[in-house]
Motif scaffolding. Structure first.
Motif, PDB file in Angstrom:
ATOM      1  N   HIS A   6     -48.831  33.182  39.117  1.00 21.55           N
ATOM      2  CA  HIS A   6     -48.805  31.779  39.543  1.00 21.55           C
ATOM      3  C   HIS A   6     -50.234  31.282  39.727  1.00 21.55           C
ATOM      4  O   HIS A   6     -50.885  31.579  40.739  1.00 21.55           O
ATOM      5  CB  HIS A   6     -48.038  31.636  40.858  1.00 21.55           C
ATOM      6  CG  HIS A   6     -47.626  30.245  41.186  1.00 21.55           C
ATOM      7  ND1 HIS A   6     -46.319  29.833  41.196  1.00 21.55           N
ATOM      8  CD2 HIS A   6     -48.352  29.157  41.527  1.00 21.55           C
ATOM      9  CE1 HIS A   6     -46.244  28.563  41.529  1.00 21.55           C
ATOM     10  NE2 HIS A   6     -47.473  28.133  41.743  1.00 21.55           N
ATOM     11  N   ALA A   7     -50.729  30.516  38.746  1.00 21.19           N
ATOM     12  CA  ALA A   7     -52.085  29.975  38.828  1.00 21.19           C
ATOM     13  C   ALA A   7     -52.128  28.639  38.092  1.00 21.19           C
ATOM     14  O   ALA A   7     -51.581  28.513  36.990  1.00 21.19           O
ATOM     15  CB  ALA A   7     -53.094  30.941  38.216  1.00 21.19           C
ATOM     16  N   HIS A   8     -52.792  27.665  38.690  1.00 23.82           N
ATOM     17  CA  HIS A   8     -52.804  26.300  38.157  1.00 23.82           C
ATOM     18  C   HIS A   8     -54.132  26.002  37.449  1.00 23.82           C
ATOM     19  O   HIS A   8     -55.010  25.326  37.994  1.00 23.82           O
ATOM     20  CB  HIS A   8     -52.570  25.290  39.283  1.00 23.82           C
ATOM     21  CG  HIS A   8     -51.242  25.429  39.953  1.00 23.82           C
ATOM     22  ND1 HIS A   8     -50.071  24.992  39.378  1.00 23.82           N
ATOM     23  CD2 HIS A   8     -50.900  25.962  41.160  1.00 23.82           C
ATOM     24  CE1 HIS A   8     -49.051  25.242  40.201  1.00 23.82           C
ATOM     25  NE2 HIS A   8     -49.532  25.832  41.282  1.00 23.82           N
ATOM     26  N   TYR A   9     -54.268  26.488  36.238  1.00 26.92           N
ATOM     27  CA  TYR A   9     -55.501  26.237  35.491  1.00 26.92           C
ATOM     28  C   TYR A   9     -55.563  24.831  34.903  1.00 26.92           C
ATOM     29  O   TYR A   9     -56.605  24.430  34.383  1.00 26.92           O
ATOM     30  CB  TYR A   9     -55.692  27.306  34.410  1.00 26.92           C
ATOM     31  CG  TYR A   9     -56.143  28.605  35.016  1.00 26.92           C
ATOM     32  CD1 TYR A   9     -57.447  28.760  35.468  1.00 26.92           C
ATOM     33  CD2 TYR A   9     -55.255  29.656  35.200  1.00 26.92           C
ATOM     34  CE1 TYR A   9     -57.867  29.938  36.068  1.00 26.92           C
ATOM     35  CE2 TYR A   9     -55.656  30.840  35.792  1.00 26.92           C
ATOM     36  CZ  TYR A   9     -56.957  30.975  36.230  1.00 26.92           C
ATOM     37  OH  TYR A   9     -57.364  32.135  36.836  1.00 26.92           O
ATOM     38  N   PHE A  14     -60.841  23.184  37.614  1.00 28.33           N
ATOM     39  CA  PHE A  14     -61.299  23.997  36.484  1.00 28.33           C
ATOM     40  C   PHE A  14     -61.824  23.156  35.322  1.00 28.33           C
ATOM     41  O   PHE A  14     -62.075  23.702  34.238  1.00 28.33           O
ATOM     42  CB  PHE A  14     -60.160  24.902  36.005  1.00 28.33           C
ATOM     43  CG  PHE A  14     -59.759  25.954  36.993  1.00 28.33           C
ATOM     44  CD1 PHE A  14     -60.553  27.069  37.195  1.00 28.33           C
ATOM     45  CD2 PHE A  14     -58.592  25.818  37.731  1.00 28.33           C
ATOM     46  CE1 PHE A  14     -60.196  28.050  38.119  1.00 28.33           C
ATOM     47  CE2 PHE A  14     -58.217  26.790  38.656  1.00 28.33           C
ATOM     48  CZ  PHE A  14     -59.027  27.902  38.852  1.00 28.33           C
ATOM     49  N   ASP A  15     -61.992  21.866  35.512  1.00 25.44           N
ATOM     50  CA  ASP A  15     -62.398  21.006  34.403  1.00 25.44           C
ATOM     51  C   ASP A  15     -63.730  21.431  33.785  1.00 25.44           C
ATOM     52  O   ASP A  15     -63.932  21.295  32.575  1.00 25.44           O
ATOM     53  CB  ASP A  15     -62.492  19.546  34.867  1.00 25.44           C
ATOM     54  CG  ASP A  15     -61.129  18.879  34.984  1.00 25.44           C
ATOM     55  OD1 ASP A  15     -60.114  19.509  34.601  1.00 25.44           O
ATOM     56  OD2 ASP A  15     -61.076  17.724  35.466  1.00 25.44           O
ATOM     57  N   VAL A  21     -63.327  30.580  32.055  1.00 24.84           N
ATOM     58  CA  VAL A  21     -62.647  31.355  33.100  1.00 24.84           C
ATOM     59  C   VAL A  21     -61.450  32.104  32.515  1.00 24.84           C
ATOM     60  O   VAL A  21     -61.274  33.318  32.734  1.00 24.84           O
ATOM     61  CB  VAL A  21     -62.205  30.445  34.262  1.00 24.84           C
ATOM     62  CG1 VAL A  21     -61.304  31.201  35.231  1.00 24.84           C
ATOM     63  CG2 VAL A  21     -63.418  29.898  35.003  1.00 24.84           C
ATOM     64  N   LEU A  22     -60.617  31.408  31.764  1.00 25.21           N
ATOM     65  CA  LEU A  22     -59.436  32.046  31.191  1.00 25.21           C
ATOM     66  C   LEU A  22     -59.805  33.109  30.169  1.00 25.21           C
ATOM     67  O   LEU A  22     -59.192  34.191  30.132  1.00 25.21           O
ATOM     68  CB  LEU A  22     -58.521  30.999  30.570  1.00 25.21           C
ATOM     69  CG  LEU A  22     -57.668  30.209  31.560  1.00 25.21           C
ATOM     70  CD1 LEU A  22     -56.986  29.041  30.868  1.00 25.21           C
ATOM     71  CD2 LEU A  22     -56.644  31.111  32.229  1.00 25.21           C
ATOM     72  N   ALA A  23     -60.792  32.832  29.344  1.00 27.53           N
ATOM     73  CA  ALA A  23     -61.191  33.794  28.319  1.00 27.53           C
ATOM     74  C   ALA A  23     -61.700  35.096  28.928  1.00 27.53           C
ATOM     75  O   ALA A  23     -61.551  36.175  28.329  1.00 27.53           O
ATOM     76  CB  ALA A  23     -62.262  33.185  27.424  1.00 27.53           C
ATOM     77  N   ALA A  24     -62.283  35.022  30.133  1.00 36.65           N
ATOM     78  CA  ALA A  24     -62.877  36.197  30.762  1.00 36.65           C
ATOM     79  C   ALA A  24     -61.867  37.092  31.485  1.00 36.65           C
ATOM     80  O   ALA A  24     -62.205  38.222  31.859  1.00 36.65           O
ATOM     81  CB  ALA A  24     -63.958  35.760  31.752  1.00 36.65           C
ATOM     82  N   THR A 201     -52.179  34.232  42.608  1.00 34.86           N
ATOM     83  CA  THR A 201     -53.310  33.635  43.325  1.00 34.86           C
ATOM     84  C   THR A 201     -53.015  32.227  43.815  1.00 34.86           C
ATOM     85  O   THR A 201     -53.591  31.793  44.805  1.00 34.86           O
ATOM     86  CB  THR A 201     -54.569  33.570  42.428  1.00 34.86           C
ATOM     87  OG1 THR A 201     -54.261  32.824  41.253  1.00 34.86           O
ATOM     88  CG2 THR A 201     -55.061  34.965  42.080  1.00 34.86           C
ATOM     89  N   ASP A 202     -52.153  31.481  43.117  1.00 32.22           N
ATOM     90  CA  ASP A 202     -51.989  30.046  43.350  1.00 32.22           C
ATOM     91  C   ASP A 202     -53.319  29.326  43.161  1.00 32.22           C
ATOM     92  O   ASP A 202     -53.616  28.346  43.825  1.00 32.22           O
ATOM     93  CB  ASP A 202     -51.407  29.747  44.737  1.00 32.22           C
ATOM     94  CG  ASP A 202     -50.721  28.386  44.815  1.00 32.22           C
ATOM     95  OD1 ASP A 202     -50.434  27.793  43.757  1.00 32.22           O
ATOM     96  OD2 ASP A 202     -50.469  27.905  45.941  1.00 32.22           O
ATOM     97  N   SER A 203     -54.138  29.844  42.252  1.00 31.78           N
ATOM     98  CA  SER A 203     -55.434  29.215  41.967  1.00 31.78           C
ATOM     99  C   SER A 203     -55.237  27.733  41.639  1.00 31.78           C
ATOM    100  O   SER A 203     -54.257  27.368  41.005  1.00 31.78           O
ATOM    101  CB  SER A 203     -56.079  29.913  40.756  1.00 31.78           C
ATOM    102  OG  SER A 203     -56.337  31.260  41.043  1.00 31.78           O
ATOM    103  N   PRO A 204     -56.194  26.898  42.091  1.00 32.46           N
ATOM    104  CA  PRO A 204     -57.477  27.214  42.727  1.00 32.46           C
ATOM    105  C   PRO A 204     -57.414  27.322  44.253  1.00 32.46           C
ATOM    106  O   PRO A 204     -58.450  27.298  44.912  1.00 32.46           O
ATOM    107  CB  PRO A 204     -58.332  26.015  42.320  1.00 32.46           C
ATOM    108  CG  PRO A 204     -57.352  24.871  42.314  1.00 32.46           C
ATOM    109  CD  PRO A 204     -56.067  25.454  41.768  1.00 32.46           C
ATOM    110  N   TYR A 205     -56.204  27.462  44.800  1.00 32.75           N
ATOM    111  CA  TYR A 205     -56.010  27.437  46.249  1.00 32.75           C
ATOM    112  C   TYR A 205     -55.902  28.859  46.817  1.00 32.75           C
ATOM    113  O   TYR A 205     -55.755  29.830  46.099  1.00 32.75           O
ATOM    114  CB  TYR A 205     -54.746  26.649  46.595  1.00 32.75           C
ATOM    115  CG  TYR A 205     -54.646  25.342  45.848  1.00 32.75           C
ATOM    116  CD1 TYR A 205     -55.481  24.269  46.156  1.00 32.75           C
ATOM    117  CD2 TYR A 205     -53.736  25.178  44.796  1.00 32.75           C
ATOM    118  CE1 TYR A 205     -55.415  23.071  45.456  1.00 32.75           C
ATOM    119  CE2 TYR A 205     -53.659  23.980  44.094  1.00 32.75           C
ATOM    120  CZ  TYR A 205     -54.502  22.934  44.421  1.00 32.75           C
ATOM    121  OH  TYR A 205     -54.438  21.750  43.724  1.00 32.75           O
TER     122      TYR A 205
END
Length: 254
Positions: A6-9, A14-15, A21-24, A201-205
């Motif tokens: 669960h992550a909100h890219y 993340f703009d 970030v995703l590629a890494a 993670t619930d990124s970016p939170y």
């Protein structure tokens, strides 16, 4: 490998560096990520990200905070998006009674039922957001006995957790379990079989300790696994492997 379920890219946080970030992530031992939408537009963005990255999958849905202008046309769009090969769930959906400015409770419940019905129609699991709405959320998911899902960022009681586990549902935990004021989550983790858990993670939170206050991303999900390992007297590697397989099985990823 780790599975951040669960992550909100799609989030604006993340703009500036979303692609990098995703590629890494595979280099950081993160092998799979699910990005749930919260609106029609972010659901579209989640699908687009899943198309660009092999290790990213999407869920589509309308979050309770964003459901005020929900229409039948939105449901038609979600239905179409949900049939994409890399869409693995309906979500993030649910109830949120925490913020007074959120849409009314009856309307939130209507939108949740509509999306639960869509999941039932398409044979997809759901990703549930439940904040200060435990009784109503549980009552509605009980209405859809053929639908299984996960309560993400689980914050309910041990008793409610046991009810959900008996119903065949999963529970997911994120960086909040590392916070000093986390009280219920460690009790729930101790009482929940590891085979019924996922990590996120619930990124970016909700960045875990010791990085709380920074923007979260999937590179920190190992800290959630480590905290669960500590509570359950397991090794982090055991938690990593089991939750990875749990996530693949739950989302039907081969």
């Amino acid at each position: 490998m780790l599975f951040d379920t669960h992550a909100h890219y799609d989030d604006e946080a993340f703009d500036a560096d979303r692609e990098a970030v995703l590629a890494a992530m595979p280099e950081k031992n993160v092998g799979l990520i699910v990005n749930p939408g919260c609106t029609v537009e972010t659901s579209r963005q989640a699908v687009a990200l899943a198309e660009r990255f092999d290790h990213v999958y999407a869920a589509v849905g309308i979050h309770p905070e964003n459901c005020g202008d929900f229409t039948d046309a939105d449901m038609d769009i979600l239905r179409t998006l949900a049939q994409h090969d890399k869409v693995v769930a309906i979500g993030e959906i649910g109830l949120d009674y925490y913020w007074e400015e959120n849409p009314g409770r009856a309307w939130q419940q209507h939108v949740l039922r509509a999306q639960m019905a869509l999941a039932e129609e398409l044979g997809l699991p759901v990703i549930i957001h439940d904040r200060e709405a435990h009784a109503d959320t549980l009552a509605i998911v009980r209405e859809f006995s053929q639908v299984k899902g996960v309560f993400h960022c689980y914050s309910g009681s041990v008793e409610d957790a046991r009810t959900l586990l008996k119903m065949g549902w999963m529970l997911s935990f994120n960086g909040a379990v590392t916070f000093k004021n986390a009280r219920k989550a460690p009790e729930v983790i101790a009482a929940t079989p590891i085979e019924r858990m996922m990590i996120e993670t619930d990124s970016p939170y909700l960045t875990p300790v010791p990085y709380r206050g920074r923007r979260n991303d999937s590179g920190y999900v190992h800290l959630v696994a480590e905290k669960i390992a500590e509570i359950k007297h397991m090794t982090p590697q055991e938690v990593e492997q089991i939750t990875f397989e749990n996530g693949k099985r739950f989302f039907g990823i081969v």
